[in-house]
Design an enzyme around this catalytic site. Structure first.
Site, PDB file in Angstrom:
ATOM      1  CB  SER A 283      -0.954  -0.042   1.190  1.00 49.06           C
ATOM      2  OG  SER A 283      -1.834   1.042   1.141  1.00 49.06           O
ATOM      3  CG  HIS A 284       0.126   3.658   3.254  1.00 53.44           C
ATOM      4  ND1 HIS A 284      -0.813   2.654   3.310  1.00 53.44           N
ATOM      5  CD2 HIS A 284       0.594   3.816   4.502  1.00 53.44           C
ATOM      6  CE1 HIS A 284      -0.917   2.244   4.562  1.00 53.44           C
ATOM      7  NE2 HIS A 284      -0.076   2.919   5.305  1.00 53.44           N
TER       8      HIS A 284
ATOM      9  CE  LYS B 186      -5.609  -6.533   0.001  1.00 56.43           C
ATOM     10  NZ  LYS B 186      -6.344  -5.290   0.207  1.00 56.43           N
TER      11      LYS B 186
ATOM     12  CG  ASP C  32      -2.663   4.079  -1.518  1.00 57.66           C
ATOM     13  OD1 ASP C  32      -3.400   3.966  -2.509  1.00 57.66           O
ATOM     14  OD2 ASP C  32      -2.553   3.197  -0.644  1.00 57.66           O
TER      15      ASP C  32
ATOM     16  CG  ASP D 231      -2.625  -0.333  -2.562  1.00 58.01           C
ATOM     17  OD1 ASP D 231      -2.527   0.801  -2.065  1.00 58.01           O
ATOM     18  OD2 ASP D 231      -3.312  -1.231  -2.045  1.00 58.01           O
TER      19      ASP D 231
ATOM     20  CG  ASP E 238      -6.035   0.887  -1.208  1.00 55.52           C
ATOM     21  OD1 ASP E 238      -5.133   1.747  -1.095  1.00 55.52           O
ATOM     22  OD2 ASP E 238      -6.077  -0.148  -0.514  1.00 55.52           O
ATOM     23  NE  ARG E 239      -4.082   4.108   2.984  1.00 54.11           N
ATOM     24  CZ  ARG E 239      -3.588   4.258   4.195  1.00 54.11           C
ATOM     25  NH1 ARG E 239      -3.091   5.419   4.560  1.00 54.11           N
ATOM     26  NH2 ARG E 239      -3.590   3.251   5.048  1.00 54.11           N
TER      27      ARG E 239
ATOM     28  CD  GLU F  73     -10.437   1.606   7.162  1.00 55.36           C
ATOM     29  OE1 GLU F  73     -10.197   1.253   8.325  1.00 55.36           O
ATOM     30  OE2 GLU F  73      -9.808   1.200   6.181  1.00 55.36           O
ATOM     31  CD  GLU F  74      -8.006   7.144  10.362  1.00 53.17           C
ATOM     32  OE1 GLU F  74      -7.249   8.103  10.123  1.00 53.17           O
ATOM     33  OE2 GLU F  74      -7.636   5.965  10.356  1.00 53.17           O
ATOM     34  CB  SER F  75      -6.490   5.482   7.144  1.00 51.53           C
ATOM     35  OG  SER F  75      -7.400   4.441   6.827  1.00 51.53           O
TER      36      SER F  75
ATOM     37  CE  LYS G 235      -7.501   1.724   1.939  1.00 49.57           C
ATOM     38  NZ  LYS G 235      -7.362   0.953   3.179  1.00 49.57           N
TER      39      LYS G 235
ATOM     40  NE  ARG H 180      -2.427   3.718  12.144  1.00 49.48           N
ATOM     41  CZ  ARG H 180      -1.327   3.937  11.424  1.00 49.48           C
ATOM     42  NH1 ARG H 180      -0.638   5.052  11.588  1.00 49.48           N
ATOM     43  NH2 ARG H 180      -0.886   3.033  10.555  1.00 49.48           N
TER      44      ARG H 180
HETATM   45  C1  G1P Z   1      -4.001   1.445   8.307  1.00 49.57           C
HETATM   46  C2  G1P Z   1      -5.225   2.317   8.463  1.00 49.57           C
HETATM   47  C3  G1P Z   1      -6.477   1.506   8.182  1.00 49.57           C
HETATM   48  C4  G1P Z   1      -6.374   0.871   6.802  1.00 49.57           C
HETATM   49  C5  G1P Z   1      -5.078   0.090   6.687  1.00 49.57           C
HETATM   50  C6  G1P Z   1      -4.881  -0.439   5.271  1.00 49.57           C
HETATM   51  O1  G1P Z   1      -4.041   0.378   9.230  1.00 49.57           O
HETATM   52  O2  G1P Z   1      -5.280   2.884   9.746  1.00 49.57           O
HETATM   53  O3  G1P Z   1      -7.594   2.334   8.294  1.00 49.57           O
HETATM   54  O4  G1P Z   1      -7.456   0.016   6.575  1.00 49.57           O
HETATM   55  O5  G1P Z   1      -3.965   0.921   7.001  1.00 49.57           O
HETATM   56  O6  G1P Z   1      -4.812   0.577   4.329  1.00 49.57           O
HETATM   57  P1  G1P Z   1      -3.250   0.390  10.628  1.00 49.57           P
HETATM   58  O7  G1P Z   1      -1.797   0.636  10.322  1.00 49.57           O
HETATM   59  O8  G1P Z   1      -3.800   1.541  11.418  1.00 49.57           O
HETATM   60  O9  G1P Z   1      -3.529  -0.940  11.259  1.00 49.57           O
HETATM   61 ZN    ZN Z   2      -3.365   1.346  -0.241  1.00 55.87          ZN
END
Ligand code: G1P
Ligand code: ZN
Length: 543
Positions: A113-114, A126, A277, A279, A281-282, A363-365, A376, A496
């Site tokens: 991901s990010h 995944k 991001d 991949d 999805d954000r 999600e807030e993220s 997402k 967090r």
């Molecule tokens: C983080 C984000 C969560 C998101 C996940 C995958 O996970 O907080 O909302 O679903 O990345 O993108 P965390 O590192 O908090 O477990």
């Molecule tokens: Zn991602």
């Protein structure tokens, strides 16, 4: 070509986290590491004979090598067909879309991901199920248990397959179809949104910058925004996926997408800014000198969903992760639909979407999505905003201000303490949990505590449950402090702290966020003794 059985031994630490198995690239490059995990996936799935698998990733370092290994293992397990994105590229939402469209039995997403990429960065895997979403915990746990006792894996000794041209190839009995990574996804977007109205918007001189952050969404954004929607060339910046994301942190938030934020603050800034991001999805949504919080974005899209043809029939419900602000709850209430509160991680939305209980989730993220797929979807959110901007003709800032005036503003911020000592973080959470029973009724900096607990969730569809999903302190005035440890980090622990405060008075809607939240920030420190436990006086990242 022959299928071989290779002797191996369990390698500790292959338990998937919030979103798949994420480790340093070096860990994945160890002999047998990737193979053990993939064998554990195929073993858990059972009979793969005759089935279709989707395979692709965000193009980060090790993506190509991993794809060749997985193809050889899929062939050895009897898959009839694998759909691979050209160049090994498929965004996470595109994997979900392709699985659903082609009725595959599942898919493998290669991404962290990010998290940063490159030889010293992170890699991840995944498994997604036939519905298109991340495998539920029962499956990921079974995969982990097999990895703890594994003794052998099966793999073909076939040569590498050319994945850079669209077309078909063969490995053992398995057909490999290299597909255009964008086509199926673009076709779905065209059905959901009013492309005609957005085309007109761009034709009328509307300007935009989409920052692909040198990650996977560039090709999708170029094909859809510059291609199908007619935005001028150059609208998409950092649009080529690079193996190390150009050395940047491909996380679309105001801290990591600083280039875009700076651009949007210039006098001649474009009308609209967005980023995605690693991949894809954000998403981050930015107006002129103004960034929209993901929690607000979810609420605003929900309140205005009727502008998009795909959502004109109305929403069945909204789902948000527990730490996400409650702005969406207010919209759900106004619409007379349910709002579900789930643990962190997209996998918890799957059952609600499958059962038709929720249409939008977020999600807030910086994650927003809907029942169109089971992940997402960054570009989807950006197109939804474009559709909204085209339908209203109003700038981002005005749309948000009008939303706050109607529903009140949920001031919101997340404070991350990254790479802290894992034991110190564990102790902080343990100490907090001990304090929970006596917090109700106490006053924290003028906020009277209504209740405090460790969030537990029972899925209303399948009855599965999840415990210890974050400590929350909820005040009588509706404000909240939430603490949880990240499940995606690869270094030490990340604490967090999520802060939220509802302000009904429009005269108070334009304060700097950290200032508006100051009393809660101080309360969060006084309850959890963050500095004492972590040795950090300030967070690493504030979003
Ligand atoms: C983080 C984000 C969560 C998101 C996940 C995958 O996970 O907080 O909302 O679903 O990345 O993108 P965390 O590192 O908090 O477990
Ligand atoms: Zn991602």
């Amino acid at each position: 070509m022959a299928i071989q059985t290779i002797t191996t031994h369990p390698i500790p630490g292959q338990r998937p986290g919030t979103s798949g198995l994420r480790k340093k690239v070096g860990t994945f490059q160890q002999p047998h590491y990737l193979e053990n995990f993939i064998q554990s996936v195929f073993y858990t799935l059972g009979d793969c004979e005759g089935k279709t698998l989707v395979l692709g990733g965000d193009g980060r370092y090790h993506n190509r090598a991993a794809i060749q290994t997985i193809l050889r293992m899929a062939a050895a397990h009897g898959y009839a067909r694998v759909l691979v994105g050209r160049g090994g590229i498929l965004s996470t939402p595109a994997v979900s879309c392709v699985i659903r469209k082609h009725q595959a039995s599942g898919g493998i997403v290669l991404s962290a991901s990010h998290n940063p990429g490159g030889p010293d960065g992170d890699f991840g895997i995944k498994y997604n199920i036939a519905a298109g979403g991340p495998a539920p915990e029962s499956v990921t746990e079974a995969i982990f248990h097999h990895s703890e006792t594994i003794t052998q894996y099966r793999i073909s000794d076939a040569a590498d397959i050319d994945i850079d041209r669209v077309g078909s190839g063969q490995m053992e009995q398995m057909r490999i179809e290299v597909i255009d990574p964008v086509a199926d996804y673009a076709e779905l977007m065209q059905r959901l949104f009013d492309f005609g109205a957005i085309r007109k918007l761009f034709a009328g001189g509307f300007t935009m910058r989409f920052d692909g952050m040198s990650a996977v969404s560039g090709p999708y954004a170029k094909a859809i925004i510059e291609g199908m929607l007619g935005a001028p060339a150059g609208t998409v910046i950092n649009g080529e996926p690079l193996e190390d994301f150009g050395g940047h942190h491909p996380d679309p938030n105001p801290v990591n997408a600083a280039q875009l934020i700076a651009l949007m603050a210039e006098d001649d800034a474009p009308d609209f800014g967005a980023a995605s991001d690693g991949d894809g999805d954000r998403n981050m949504i930015v107006g002129r000198r103004f960034d929209v919080t993901p929690s607000d974005s979810l609420a605003i899209l929900a309140a205005n969903s009727g502008v998009a043809p795909g959502y004109r029939a109305g929403l069945k419900g909204i789902a948000r992760s527990m730490p996400t602000s409650r702005a969406a709850d207010r919209v759900a209430e106004a619409l007379g639909i349910p709002c579900y509160e789930t643990p962190t991680g997209w996998k918890y939305f799957g059952t609600l979407l499958d059962a038709g209980l929720a249409t939008l989730c977020g999600e807030e993220s910086y994650g927003t999505g809907s029942d169109h797929i089971r992940e997402k979807d960054g570009l989807w959110a950006v197109l939804f905003w474009l559709n909204l901007l085209a339908a209203t003709g109003k700038p981002v800032e005005e749309i948000v201000a009008a939303h706050w005036a109607r529903f009140g503003r949920n001031y919101y911020s997340r404070h991350d303490y990254e790479a802290v000592d894992a034991e110190a973080a564990r102790l902080l959470m343990a100490d907090l949990r001990i304090k929970l029973p006596v917090l109700a009724g106490t006053v924290l900096n003028t906020h009277e505590v209504d209740f405090a607990d460790d969030f537990a969730y029972t899925d209303p569809v399948d009855g599965s449950s999840a415990q210890q999903q974050g400590v929350r302190i909820v005040m009588k005035d509706g404000s909240r402090i939430v603490y949880r440890l990240s499940g995606t980090g690869t270094e030490g622990a990340t604490l967090r702290v999520y802060l939220e405060l509802h302000e009904a008075d429009p005269a108070q809607h334009h304060r700097p966020t950290q200032q508006a939240l100051a009393s809660l920030i101080a309360a969060a420190e006084s309850v959890a003794s963050i500095a004492m436990h972590t040795g950090r006086a300030t967070p690493t990242v504030i979003t």
